[in-house]
Design a protein around this motif. Structure first.
Motif, PDB file in Angstrom:
ATOM      1  N   HIS A   1       0.627  -1.378   0.027  1.00 59.04           N
ATOM      2  CA  HIS A   1       0.173  -0.023   0.099  1.00 59.04           C
ATOM      3  C   HIS A   1       0.845   1.333   0.217  1.00 59.04           C
ATOM      4  CE1 HIS A   1      -2.887  -3.095   0.767  1.00 59.04           C
ATOM      5  NE2 HIS A   1      -3.663  -2.357   0.257  1.00 59.04           N
ATOM      6  N   GLN A   2       2.255   1.141  -0.041  1.00 62.11           N
ATOM      7  CA  GLN A   2       2.950   2.438   0.068  1.00 62.11           C
ATOM      8  C   GLN A   2       2.612   3.202  -1.506  1.00 62.11           C
ATOM      9  OE1 GLN A   2       6.892   0.858   0.550  1.00 62.11           O
ATOM     10  NE2 GLN A   2       6.798   0.706   2.704  1.00 62.11           N
TER      11      GLN A   2
ATOM     12  N   VAL B   1      -8.156   6.210  -4.379  1.00 60.56           N
ATOM     13  CA  VAL B   1      -9.775   5.656  -4.361  1.00 60.56           C
ATOM     14  C   VAL B   1      -9.654   4.370  -5.234  1.00 60.56           C
ATOM     15  CG1 VAL B   1     -11.993   5.919  -5.488  1.00 60.56           C
ATOM     16  CG2 VAL B   1     -10.914   7.732  -4.640  1.00 60.56           C
ATOM     17  N   LEU B   2     -10.310   3.416  -4.542  1.00 60.65           N
ATOM     18  CA  LEU B   2     -10.292   2.054  -5.253  1.00 60.65           C
ATOM     19  C   LEU B   2     -11.572   1.542  -5.649  1.00 60.65           C
ATOM     20  CD1 LEU B   2      -9.086  -0.721  -5.985  1.00 60.65           C
ATOM     21  CD2 LEU B   2      -9.317  -1.631  -3.487  1.00 60.65           C
ATOM     22  N   GLU B   3     -11.999   1.113  -7.183  1.00 58.96           N
ATOM     23  CA  GLU B   3     -13.325   0.787  -7.325  1.00 58.96           C
ATOM     24  C   GLU B   3     -13.283  -0.519  -7.764  1.00 58.96           C
ATOM     25  OE1 GLU B   3     -14.507   3.816 -10.014  1.00 58.96           O
ATOM     26  OE2 GLU B   3     -15.163   5.271  -8.361  1.00 58.96           O
TER      27      GLU B   3
ATOM     28  N   ARG C   1      -5.706   4.121   3.865  1.00 65.12           N
ATOM     29  CA  ARG C   1      -5.589   3.543   5.243  1.00 65.12           C
ATOM     30  C   ARG C   1      -7.073   2.318   4.910  1.00 65.12           C
ATOM     31  NH1 ARG C   1      -3.634   7.922   7.026  1.00 65.12           N
ATOM     32  NH2 ARG C   1      -1.728   7.819   8.320  1.00 65.12           N
ATOM     33  N   ASN C   2      -8.004   2.707   4.348  1.00 64.59           N
ATOM     34  CA  ASN C   2      -9.399   1.902   4.045  1.00 64.59           C
ATOM     35  C   ASN C   2      -8.979   0.917   3.198  1.00 64.59           C
ATOM     36  OD1 ASN C   2     -10.806   3.323   6.132  1.00 64.59           O
ATOM     37  ND2 ASN C   2     -11.605   5.092   4.586  1.00 64.59           N
ATOM     38  N   ILE C   3      -8.336   1.284   2.159  1.00 64.71           N
ATOM     39  CA  ILE C   3      -7.900   0.313   0.940  1.00 64.71           C
ATOM     40  C   ILE C   3      -7.237  -0.858   1.802  1.00 64.71           C
ATOM     41  CG2 ILE C   3      -6.566  -0.129  -0.852  1.00 64.71           C
ATOM     42  CD1 ILE C   3      -7.405   2.894  -1.690  1.00 64.71           C
ATOM     43  N   GLN C   4      -6.134  -0.417   2.522  1.00 67.02           N
ATOM     44  CA  GLN C   4      -5.332  -1.332   3.192  1.00 67.02           C
ATOM     45  C   GLN C   4      -6.137  -2.289   4.369  1.00 67.02           C
ATOM     46  OE1 GLN C   4      -1.655   0.026   4.917  1.00 67.02           O
ATOM     47  NE2 GLN C   4      -0.985  -1.877   5.778  1.00 67.02           N
ATOM     48  N   ALA C   5      -7.010  -1.637   5.149  1.00 66.22           N
ATOM     49  CA  ALA C   5      -7.949  -2.385   6.146  1.00 66.22           C
ATOM     50  C   ALA C   5      -8.732  -3.263   5.234  1.00 66.22           C
ATOM     51  CB  ALA C   5      -8.601  -1.289   6.858  1.00 66.22           C
TER      52      ALA C   5
ATOM     53  N   VAL D   1      -0.391   6.353  -6.564  1.00 66.02           N
ATOM     54  CA  VAL D   1      -1.860   5.878  -7.369  1.00 66.02           C
ATOM     55  C   VAL D   1      -2.758   6.728  -6.313  1.00 66.02           C
ATOM     56  CG1 VAL D   1      -3.513   4.384  -7.399  1.00 66.02           C
ATOM     57  CG2 VAL D   1      -1.250   3.555  -7.593  1.00 66.02           C
ATOM     58  N   ALA D   2      -3.839   7.439  -7.448  1.00 65.09           N
ATOM     59  CA  ALA D   2      -4.687   8.504  -6.907  1.00 65.09           C
ATOM     60  C   ALA D   2      -6.087   7.416  -7.116  1.00 65.09           C
ATOM     61  CB  ALA D   2      -4.775   9.779  -7.702  1.00 65.09           C
ATOM     62  N   ARG D   3      -6.250   6.769  -7.974  1.00 66.51           N
ATOM     63  CA  ARG D   3      -7.511   5.865  -8.417  1.00 66.51           C
ATOM     64  C   ARG D   3      -7.042   4.704  -9.123  1.00 66.51           C
ATOM     65  NH1 ARG D   3     -11.477   8.241  -8.671  1.00 66.51           N
ATOM     66  NH2 ARG D   3     -13.418   7.451  -9.030  1.00 66.51           N
ATOM     67  N   GLU D   4      -7.840   3.372  -8.509  1.00 66.43           N
ATOM     68  CA  GLU D   4      -7.381   2.360  -9.203  1.00 66.43           C
ATOM     69  C   GLU D   4      -8.841   1.761  -9.367  1.00 66.43           C
ATOM     70  OE1 GLU D   4      -5.111  -2.119  -8.435  1.00 66.43           O
ATOM     71  OE2 GLU D   4      -5.402  -0.658  -6.879  1.00 66.43           O
ATOM     72  N   THR D   5      -9.028   1.104 -10.601  1.00 67.49           N
ATOM     73  CA  THR D   5     -10.067   0.297 -10.886  1.00 67.49           C
ATOM     74  C   THR D   5      -9.840  -1.010 -11.269  1.00 67.49           C
ATOM     75  OG1 THR D   5     -11.294   2.265 -11.666  1.00 67.49           O
ATOM     76  CG2 THR D   5     -12.342   0.364 -12.358  1.00 67.49           C
ATOM     77  N   GLN D   6     -10.589  -2.155 -10.668  1.00 63.01           N
ATOM     78  CA  GLN D   6     -10.164  -3.392 -10.848  1.00 63.01           C
ATOM     79  C   GLN D   6     -11.344  -4.199 -11.305  1.00 63.01           C
ATOM     80  OE1 GLN D   6      -8.343  -5.335  -7.568  1.00 63.01           O
ATOM     81  NE2 GLN D   6      -6.551  -4.606  -7.728  1.00 63.01           N
ATOM     82  N   TYR D   7     -11.215  -4.628 -12.488  1.00 62.12           N
ATOM     83  CA  TYR D   7     -12.170  -5.683 -13.333  1.00 62.12           C
ATOM     84  C   TYR D   7     -11.900  -7.095 -13.129  1.00 62.12           C
ATOM     85  CZ  TYR D   7     -13.901  -1.125 -15.313  1.00 62.12           C
ATOM     86  OH  TYR D   7     -14.073   0.195 -15.383  1.00 62.12           O
TER      87      TYR D   7
END
Length: 117
Positions: A17-18, A25-27, A39-43, A92-98
């Motif tokens: 997560h560094q 934002v992760l979507e 922190r929320n993405i990591q948690a 990374v400011a935004r990541e989208t995973q499909y």
């Protein structure tokens, strides 16, 4: 990028997560989820009970836009994944995973197909 995916595969949540900005934002469009903040993405990832492995197929990109094709295996069940990462100021400011599940090949195209695995 390579360090991020290697850390993901090793379940090294600190190093993984560094790469993210504090306000990242992760979507996940298929499940309709959006997670705000590093922190929320990591948690959320730390809390996943599944045993997971990451196999990177290829990474393409330039400047502030990078795409990774990979296979994420959760509890021995593989999913094909495309991760789109948008960077701002080097993080990374935004990541989208499909995610896409595997399916059997169509018999109508057998004569033109070379099997991958």
């Amino acid at each position: 990028m390579d360090l991020h995916w290697a850390a993901s595969d090793a379940n090294d949540f600190e190093v993984e997560h560094q790469i993210y900005r504090e306000d990242a934002v992760l979507e996940y469009p298929q499940s309709g989820e959006r997670i705000r903040g590093r922190r929320n993405i990591q948690a959320s990832r730390t809390a996943q009970p599944n045993k997971k492995r990451f196999t990177v197929r290829r990474i393409l990109g330039a400047a502030d836009l990078w795409v990774t094709e990979l296979v994420i295996t959760y509890d021995a069940q593989p999913s094909h994944v495309v991760s789109i990462m948008e960077f701002k100021e080097g993080k990374v400011a935004r990541e989208t995973q499909y995610f896409g599940d595997a399916f059997e090949p169509g018999p109508s195209r057998t004569q033109w197909v070379e099997r991958m695995r």
